[in-house]
Design an enzyme around this catalytic site. Structure first.
Site, PDB file in Angstrom:
ATOM      1  N   ALA A  57       0.875  -1.170   0.000  1.00 14.58           N
ATOM      2  CA  ALA A  57       0.000   0.000   0.000  1.00 14.58           C
ATOM      3  C   ALA A  57       0.916   1.225   0.000  1.00 14.58           C
ATOM      4  O   ALA A  57       2.053   1.153   0.468  1.00 14.58           O
ATOM      5  CB  ALA A  57      -0.860  -0.007   1.252  1.00 14.58           C
ATOM      6  N   GLY A  96       0.445  -4.949   0.943  1.00 12.75           N
ATOM      7  CA  GLY A  96      -0.756  -4.979   0.111  1.00 12.75           C
ATOM      8  C   GLY A  96      -0.528  -5.679  -1.230  1.00 12.75           C
ATOM      9  O   GLY A  96      -1.473  -6.178  -1.843  1.00 12.75           O
ATOM     10  N   GLU A 140      -0.868  -9.240  -0.444  1.00 12.54           N
ATOM     11  CA  GLU A 140      -2.298  -9.431  -0.124  1.00 12.54           C
ATOM     12  C   GLU A 140      -3.149  -9.465  -1.404  1.00 12.54           C
ATOM     13  O   GLU A 140      -4.082 -10.244  -1.511  1.00 12.54           O
ATOM     14  CB  GLU A 140      -2.776  -8.321   0.829  1.00 12.54           C
ATOM     15  N   GLU A 195       4.396  -5.304   7.376  1.00  8.38           N
ATOM     16  CA  GLU A 195       3.627  -4.286   8.106  1.00  8.38           C
ATOM     17  C   GLU A 195       4.079  -4.100   9.551  1.00  8.38           C
ATOM     18  O   GLU A 195       4.106  -2.974  10.046  1.00  8.38           O
ATOM     19  CB  GLU A 195       2.133  -4.617   8.081  1.00  8.38           C
TER      20      GLU A 195
HETATM   21  N1  COA Z   1       4.631   3.085  -0.598  1.00 10.95           N
HETATM   22  C1  COA Z   1       5.020   4.247  -1.146  1.00 10.95           C
HETATM   23  N2  COA Z   1       6.141   4.359  -1.872  1.00 10.95           N
HETATM   24  C2  COA Z   1       6.874   3.257  -2.080  1.00 10.95           C
HETATM   25  C3  COA Z   1       6.527   2.020  -1.529  1.00 10.95           C
HETATM   26  C4  COA Z   1       5.329   1.950  -0.768  1.00 10.95           C
HETATM   27  N3  COA Z   1       4.894   0.810  -0.241  1.00 10.95           N
HETATM   28  N4  COA Z   1       7.466   1.112  -1.879  1.00 10.95           N
HETATM   29  C5  COA Z   1       8.369   1.760  -2.628  1.00 10.95           C
HETATM   30  N5  COA Z   1       8.023   3.057  -2.750  1.00 10.95           N
HETATM   31  C6  COA Z   1       8.727   4.116  -3.464  1.00 10.95           C
HETATM   32  C7  COA Z   1       9.940   4.617  -2.698  1.00 10.95           C
HETATM   33  O1  COA Z   1       9.567   5.561  -1.724  1.00 10.95           O
HETATM   34  C8  COA Z   1      10.757   5.199  -3.816  1.00 10.95           C
HETATM   35  O2  COA Z   1      10.211   6.456  -4.166  1.00 10.95           O
HETATM   36  P1  COA Z   1      11.177   7.728  -4.422  1.00 10.95           P
HETATM   37  O3  COA Z   1      12.041   7.311  -5.595  1.00 10.95           O
HETATM   38  O4  COA Z   1      10.235   8.842  -4.759  1.00 10.95           O
HETATM   39  O5  COA Z   1      11.953   7.927  -3.178  1.00 10.95           O
HETATM   40  C9  COA Z   1      10.495   4.253  -4.984  1.00 10.95           C
HETATM   41  O6  COA Z   1       9.268   3.611  -4.676  1.00 10.95           O
HETATM   42  C10 COA Z   1      11.557   3.215  -5.170  1.00 10.95           C
HETATM   43  O7  COA Z   1      11.721   2.511  -3.942  1.00 10.95           O
HETATM   44  P2  COA Z   1      13.132   2.333  -3.205  1.00 10.95           P
HETATM   45  O8  COA Z   1      12.864   2.092  -1.742  1.00 10.95           O
HETATM   46  O9  COA Z   1      14.047   3.445  -3.552  1.00 10.95           O
HETATM   47  O10 COA Z   1      13.671   0.985  -3.903  1.00 10.95           O
HETATM   48  P3  COA Z   1      14.707  -0.063  -3.296  1.00 10.95           P
HETATM   49  O11 COA Z   1      15.086  -0.953  -4.416  1.00 10.95           O
HETATM   50  O12 COA Z   1      15.775   0.611  -2.544  1.00 10.95           O
HETATM   51  O13 COA Z   1      13.850  -0.916  -2.222  1.00 10.95           O
HETATM   52  C11 COA Z   1      11.900  -2.088  -1.400  1.00 10.95           C
HETATM   53  C12 COA Z   1      12.777  -1.717  -2.640  1.00 10.95           C
HETATM   54  C13 COA Z   1      10.663  -2.809  -1.950  1.00 10.95           C
HETATM   55  C14 COA Z   1      12.682  -3.032  -0.483  1.00 10.95           C
HETATM   56  C15 COA Z   1      11.511  -0.800  -0.646  1.00 10.95           C
HETATM   57  O14 COA Z   1      10.967   0.112  -1.582  1.00 10.95           O
HETATM   58  C16 COA Z   1      10.493  -0.999   0.450  1.00 10.95           C
HETATM   59  O15 COA Z   1      10.831  -1.507   1.511  1.00 10.95           O
HETATM   60  N6  COA Z   1       9.228  -0.574   0.227  1.00 10.95           N
HETATM   61  C17 COA Z   1       8.177  -0.611   1.216  1.00 10.95           C
HETATM   62  C18 COA Z   1       7.678  -2.019   1.386  1.00 10.95           C
HETATM   63  C19 COA Z   1       6.620  -2.072   2.471  1.00 10.95           C
HETATM   64  O16 COA Z   1       6.890  -1.875   3.644  1.00 10.95           O
HETATM   65  N7  COA Z   1       5.372  -2.357   2.059  1.00 10.95           N
HETATM   66  C20 COA Z   1       4.285  -2.525   2.953  1.00 10.95           C
HETATM   67  C21 COA Z   1       3.485  -1.300   3.071  1.00 10.95           C
HETATM   68  S1  COA Z   1       2.164  -1.509   4.249  1.00 10.95           S
END
Ligand code: COA
Length: 259
Positions: free
Chosen positions: A66, A112, A115, A135
């Site tokens: 999400a 999400g 999910e 989460e």
């Molecule tokens: N919500 C909002 N933005 C998200 C996102 C999310 N769940 N997941 C990734 N993004 C965005 C990042 O903020 C980043 O945006 P920016 O370039 O404007 O800063 C972009 O997507 C790329 O992500 P980034 O974190 O730079 O890539 P990465 O390769 O370093 O890491 C992940 C990849 C998937 C490990 C990392 O993005 C992450 O942990 N995301 C969140 C996962 C999460 O907790 N999801 C559950 C949400 S309830």
């Protein structure tokens, strides 16, 4: 229909939805959830569409969760509404569609994202896919059905561990747990999905929709066996059933009318 966050393709009985926010790793914001609802609804009511595929654009992510930026400041009431609305519009909605939905997990499927994949009828993944429910690392719990569907798919103990550790598992581990059915190199993901969809299309769409309902009820707090009996009996009133049984007895391939 014009969408900003998703792409929809309809071809040879197959509806393909691609979540298209690659710069945000296809994170599900409110607008994307609404668009997905509309696209699924439209494909499900189009009787020429026999199977729906859903995937993420780019090579990195299916859906990275999400959109955290949208809910970071939410109150208790807003948090509850977020989960309820999302479940109604997308997650429960997809699970209960009468058209089969296959998730093509082409990269990260987190929160999400996993999910959504779990709400689909089954899942296939590419070798680079990574899955998890992170989460609890954000101080929240899965709110789009993850605490219910993960234990149903992989068992209570494994689900507890994955949710408590907020860890990620590889595609191969997910296959061993029964979370995904097949793992292939990324460039083969779509062709595998099309091959499986082709097999599904040979069969009665009416019977498949009834099977979806019966299988779904097996995991609900109602008597799934009774649902199975009811749906089984209802098949006997369909043209597809008459065609399928007649074709067998006449030693020919069935040509299902879809009624
Ligand atoms: N919500 C909002 N933005 C998200 C996102 C999310 N769940 N997941 C990734 N993004 C965005 C990042 O903020 C980043 O945006 P920016 O370039 O404007 O800063 C972009 O997507 C790329 O992500 P980034 O974190 O730079 O890539 P990465 O390769 O370093 O890491 C992940 C990849 C998937 C490990 C990392 O993005 C992450 O942990 N995301 C969140 C996962 C999460 O907790 N999801 C559950 C949400 S309830």
């Amino acid at each position: 229909m014009n969408f900003e966050n998703i792409l929809v393709d309809e071809h040879n009985g197959l509806g393909t939805i691609t979540i298209n926010r690659p710069k945000k790793l296809n994170a599900l914001n409110k607008a994307t959830i609404q668009e997905l609802h509309e696209a699924f609804k439209k494909l499900d009511t189009n009787h020429t569409i026999k199977v729906i595929l859903i995937t993420g654009s780019g090579e990195k992510a299916f859906v990275a969760g999400a959109d955290i930026s949208e809910f970071a400041h939410f109150s208790v009431e807003e948090g509850g509404k977020l989960a309820a609305k999302g479940q109604e519009l997308l997650f429960d909605f997809v699970e209960n569609l009468s058209t089969p939905v296959i998730a093509l997990i082409n990269g990260f499927a987190l929160g999400g994202g996993l999910e959504l994949a779990m709400a689909c009828h089954f899942r296939i993944a590419s070798e680079n896919a990574k899955m998890g429910l992170p989460e609890t690392s954000l101080g929240v719990i899965p709110g789009y059905g993850g605490t219910q569907r993960l234990p149903q798919l992989i068992g209570k103990g494994k689900a507890m561990e994955l949710i408590m550790t907020a860890g990620m598992i590889s595609a191969e581990e997910a296959k061993n747990l029964g979370l995904v059915n097949h793992v292939v190199p990324q460039e083969e993901l779509l062709s595998l999905a099309q091959k499986i969809a082709g097999k599904i299309m040979n069969n009665s769409s009416v019977a498949i929709s009834k099977a979806i309902k019966a299988v779904n009820d097996s995991t609900k707090n109602i008597n799934g066996f009774e649902t199975e009996i009811k749906q089984f009996g209802a098949c006997f009133g369909t043209e597809d059933f008459k065609e399928g049984t007649n074709a067998f007895l006449e030693k020919r391939k069935a040509d299902f009318p879809g009624k």
